[in-house]
Design a protein around this motif. Structure first.
Motif, mmCIF file in Angstrom:
data_model
loop_
_atom_site.group_PDB
_atom_site.id
_atom_site.type_symbol
_atom_site.label_atom_id
_atom_site.label_comp_id
_atom_site.label_asym_id
_atom_site.label_seq_id
_atom_site.Cartn_x
_atom_site.Cartn_y
_atom_site.Cartn_z
ATOM 1 N N ILE A 159 -15.977 5.005 -27.113
ATOM 2 C CA ILE A 159 -14.592 4.734 -27.064
ATOM 3 C C ILE A 159 -14.059 3.799 -26.170
ATOM 4 O O ILE A 159 -13.270 3.074 -26.032
ATOM 5 C CB ILE A 159 -13.707 6.134 -27.204
ATOM 6 N N ALA A 160 -14.812 4.016 -24.699
ATOM 7 C CA ALA A 160 -14.323 3.337 -23.581
ATOM 8 C C ALA A 160 -14.930 1.800 -23.333
ATOM 9 O O ALA A 160 -14.550 1.052 -22.465
ATOM 10 C CB ALA A 160 -14.508 3.978 -22.294
ATOM 11 N N THR A 161 -16.021 1.541 -24.221
ATOM 12 C CA THR A 161 -16.897 0.343 -23.779
ATOM 13 C C THR A 161 -15.997 -0.872 -24.027
ATOM 14 O O THR A 161 -15.432 -1.201 -25.048
ATOM 15 C CB THR A 161 -17.961 0.322 -24.794
ATOM 16 N N GLU A 162 -16.229 -1.764 -22.836
ATOM 17 C CA GLU A 162 -15.327 -2.929 -22.888
ATOM 18 C C GLU A 162 -16.099 -4.007 -23.486
ATOM 19 O O GLU A 162 -17.139 -3.946 -23.784
ATOM 20 C CB GLU A 162 -15.261 -3.453 -21.247
ATOM 21 N N ASP A 163 -15.344 -5.202 -24.087
ATOM 22 C CA ASP A 163 -16.014 -6.163 -24.622
ATOM 23 C C ASP A 163 -17.207 -6.900 -23.875
ATOM 24 O O ASP A 163 -17.990 -7.241 -24.346
ATOM 25 C CB ASP A 163 -14.736 -7.449 -24.937
ATOM 26 N N GLN A 164 -16.860 -6.892 -22.506
ATOM 27 C CA GLN A 164 -17.898 -7.632 -21.743
ATOM 28 C C GLN A 164 -19.092 -6.998 -21.924
ATOM 29 O O GLN A 164 -20.169 -7.685 -21.624
ATOM 30 C CB GLN A 164 -17.070 -7.643 -20.186
ATOM 31 N N THR A 165 -19.080 -5.536 -22.149
ATOM 32 C CA THR A 165 -20.432 -4.807 -21.930
ATOM 33 C C THR A 165 -20.913 -5.117 -23.285
ATOM 34 O O THR A 165 -22.164 -5.237 -23.212
ATOM 35 C CB THR A 165 -19.878 -3.311 -21.823
ATOM 36 N N PHE A 166 -20.354 -5.079 -24.415
ATOM 37 C CA PHE A 166 -20.731 -5.285 -25.684
ATOM 38 C C PHE A 166 -21.445 -6.834 -25.588
ATOM 39 O O PHE A 166 -22.487 -6.751 -26.476
ATOM 40 C CB PHE A 166 -19.595 -5.259 -26.652
ATOM 41 N N GLU A 167 -20.539 -7.752 -25.069
ATOM 42 C CA GLU A 167 -21.239 -9.161 -25.233
ATOM 43 C C GLU A 167 -22.656 -9.301 -24.273
ATOM 44 O O GLU A 167 -23.464 -10.051 -24.874
ATOM 45 C CB GLU A 167 -20.134 -10.032 -24.895
ATOM 46 N N ALA A 168 -22.581 -8.572 -23.200
ATOM 47 C CA ALA A 168 -23.706 -8.658 -22.444
ATOM 48 C C ALA A 168 -25.052 -8.017 -23.178
ATOM 49 O O ALA A 168 -26.176 -8.650 -23.104
ATOM 50 C CB ALA A 168 -23.412 -8.135 -21.121
ATOM 51 N N ALA A 169 -24.657 -6.784 -23.945
ATOM 52 C CA ALA A 169 -25.824 -6.166 -24.595
ATOM 53 C C ALA A 169 -26.241 -6.963 -25.910
ATOM 54 O O ALA A 169 -27.378 -7.291 -25.974
ATOM 55 C CB ALA A 169 -25.416 -4.713 -25.095
ATOM 56 N N LYS A 170 -25.378 -7.821 -26.222
ATOM 57 C CA LYS A 170 -25.718 -8.564 -27.498
ATOM 58 C C LYS A 170 -26.518 -9.825 -27.014
ATOM 59 O O LYS A 170 -27.547 -10.189 -27.444
ATOM 60 C CB LYS A 170 -24.557 -9.194 -28.306
ATOM 61 N N ALA A 171 -26.354 -10.401 -25.814
ATOM 62 C CA ALA A 171 -26.793 -11.461 -25.109
ATOM 63 C C ALA A 171 -28.454 -11.152 -24.951
ATOM 64 O O ALA A 171 -29.281 -11.759 -24.776
ATOM 65 C CB ALA A 171 -26.103 -11.983 -24.100
ATOM 66 N N PHE A 172 -28.291 -9.683 -24.306
ATOM 67 C CA PHE A 172 -29.748 -9.226 -23.831
ATOM 68 C C PHE A 172 -30.619 -9.157 -25.013
ATOM 69 O O PHE A 172 -31.760 -9.361 -25.080
ATOM 70 C CB PHE A 172 -29.229 -7.870 -23.114
ATOM 71 N N ILE A 173 -29.903 -8.562 -26.004
ATOM 72 C CA ILE A 173 -30.943 -8.288 -27.393
ATOM 73 C C ILE A 173 -31.401 -9.633 -28.133
ATOM 74 O O ILE A 173 -32.594 -9.796 -28.483
ATOM 75 C CB ILE A 173 -29.881 -7.629 -28.526
ATOM 76 N N ALA A 174 -30.568 -10.702 -27.773
ATOM 77 C CA ALA A 174 -30.769 -11.954 -28.578
ATOM 78 C C ALA A 174 -32.068 -12.377 -27.510
ATOM 79 O O ALA A 174 -33.022 -13.122 -27.838
ATOM 80 C CB ALA A 174 -29.769 -12.950 -28.232
ATOM 81 N N LYS A 175 -31.896 -12.482 -26.332
ATOM 82 C CA LYS A 175 -33.177 -12.775 -25.023
ATOM 83 C C LYS A 175 -34.319 -12.125 -25.655
ATOM 84 O O LYS A 175 -35.315 -12.679 -25.387
ATOM 85 C CB LYS A 175 -32.448 -12.562 -23.660
ATOM 86 N N LEU A 176 -34.432 -10.885 -26.097
ATOM 87 C CA LEU A 176 -35.676 -10.295 -26.457
ATOM 88 C C LEU A 176 -36.130 -10.834 -27.925
ATOM 89 O O LEU A 176 -36.963 -10.608 -28.112
ATOM 90 C CB LEU A 176 -35.331 -8.760 -26.570
ATOM 91 N N GLY A 177 -35.247 -11.755 -28.490
ATOM 92 C CA GLY A 177 -35.711 -12.183 -29.738
ATOM 93 C C GLY A 177 -35.592 -11.168 -31.006
ATOM 94 O O GLY A 177 -36.027 -11.359 -31.990
#
Ligand code: NAD
Length: 293
Positions: A159-177
């Motif tokens: 419920i509290a997760t900020e957009d910046q956290t979500f965007e960082a996680a998305k970029a991290f997953i993309a980096k892993l391919g």
């Protein structure tokens, strides 16, 4: 702009933690891996070594890449070694009490900017986030097993997760391919909400004598074109994890259709947890797996 993640801390060096460490290191990220003892950490490192040797045999990795990746992974005997991580992923045993204790002890050691993620298969992200000092920088990053081979990662915001956290996680997953899919924070998210009741039903089918282990697995492999039978898959996931996910579904959704099969409970009580303990619905101690029923 998304925050760049360079160093990953991993808590839990079991089948998932070691797999996550491997894919992070191969993608060029630094990794610090923690578990309850040096032996457990060593076992995780040995798994990574073995997995990489297999990738080399299949020409999916070369020796120089393996060496470089292994050099990026450092053991972390305690949480105090995770102070320079940008993201710490908890991949310890699927037990809420265990995870709560980890987050309470872990957070004081972390840098203020660090994100914290859990690889839980089923437990509420919002509830786990509340045990940290940074619910806005907390997220569910749910890898699939085996991590190096499976393409999907579920991202779950609390419920509290900020957009910046979500965007960082998305970029991290993309980096892993890998490919991210988004799930709302409900018990067991998407994949396991669908998969685990099927496995539990296969165990009921065995429990009620409808078929043997072999009959059930053959039926689903050849009759539904599943790459693995459901009991084989249960052994692969770990029967303790399967039971825990069913309990979370049962309690979290309060619907009797999710009640864990008593036979699953019995296997877990016996310590027959599947491949990781050499025995589950199959016995793996010999040359080939032998059904235990
Ligand atoms: P596992 O039993 O292979 O490994 C768990 C590890 O956590 C063990 O090495 C254990 O020693 C360690 N651990 C326990 N308490 C700890 C603590 N206090 N501090 C540090 N380490 C601790 O389990 P796994 O299959 O790797 O599952 C780990 C997590 O990943 C669970 O949350 C599980 O639900 C999730 N998950 C599992 C699968 C799967 O198919 N097995 C798939 C996706 C997600």
């Amino acid at each position: 702009m998304a925050f760049e993640i360079r160093k990953i801390g991993i808590v839990g060096a079991g089948q998932m933690g070691s797999g996550i460490a491997q894919v992070c290191a191969v993608a060029g990220l630094d990794v610090a891996i923690n578990d309850v003892s040096q032996e457990r950490i060593n076992a995780g490192l040995a798994t990574i070594n073995g997995n990489m040797a297999r990738l080399i045999a299949r020409n999916q990795l070369n020796e120089a890449q393996r060496k470089a990746a292994l050099e990026r992974i450092k053991p972390a005997a305690s949480f105090s070694h995770l102070g320079d991580c940008d993201l710490v992923i908890e991949a310890a045993t699927e037990n809420e009490e265990v995870k709560r204790k980890i987050f309470t002890a872990l957070c004081p050691s972390l840098a203020a900017h660090a994100f914290v993620a859990t690889n839980t298969s089923s437990i509420s992200i919002t509830r786990l986030a509340s045990t940290t000092d940074r619910p806005e920088r907390f997220i569910g990053i749910h890898f699939m097993n085996p991590v190096p081979r499976m393409q999907l990662v579920e991202l779950i915001r609390g419920i509290a997760t900020e957009d910046q956290t979500f965007e960082a996680a998305k970029a991290f997953i993309a980096k892993l391919g890998k490919t991210a899919t988004v799930s709302e924070d409900f018990p067991a998210f998407i994949v396991n909400r669908i998969l685990l009741p099927m496995i539990n039903e296969a165990i009921y089918t065995l429990y009620e004598g409808v078929g043997t282990v072999e009959a059930i697995d053959t039926a689903m492999r050849l009759g539904a074109n599943h790459p693995m039978g459901p009991l084989q898959l249960a052994d692969f996931i770990g029967l303790d994890t399967c039971l825990s996910v069913m309990q979370v579904l049962h309690e979290g959704l309060a619907d009797s259709k999710y009640r864990p099969c008593p036979l699953l409970v019995k296997y877990v009580e016996a310590g027959w947890l599947g491949r990781k303990t050499q025995r589950g619905f199959y016995d793996y101690r010999g040359e080939r797996p032998v059904p235990t029923r």
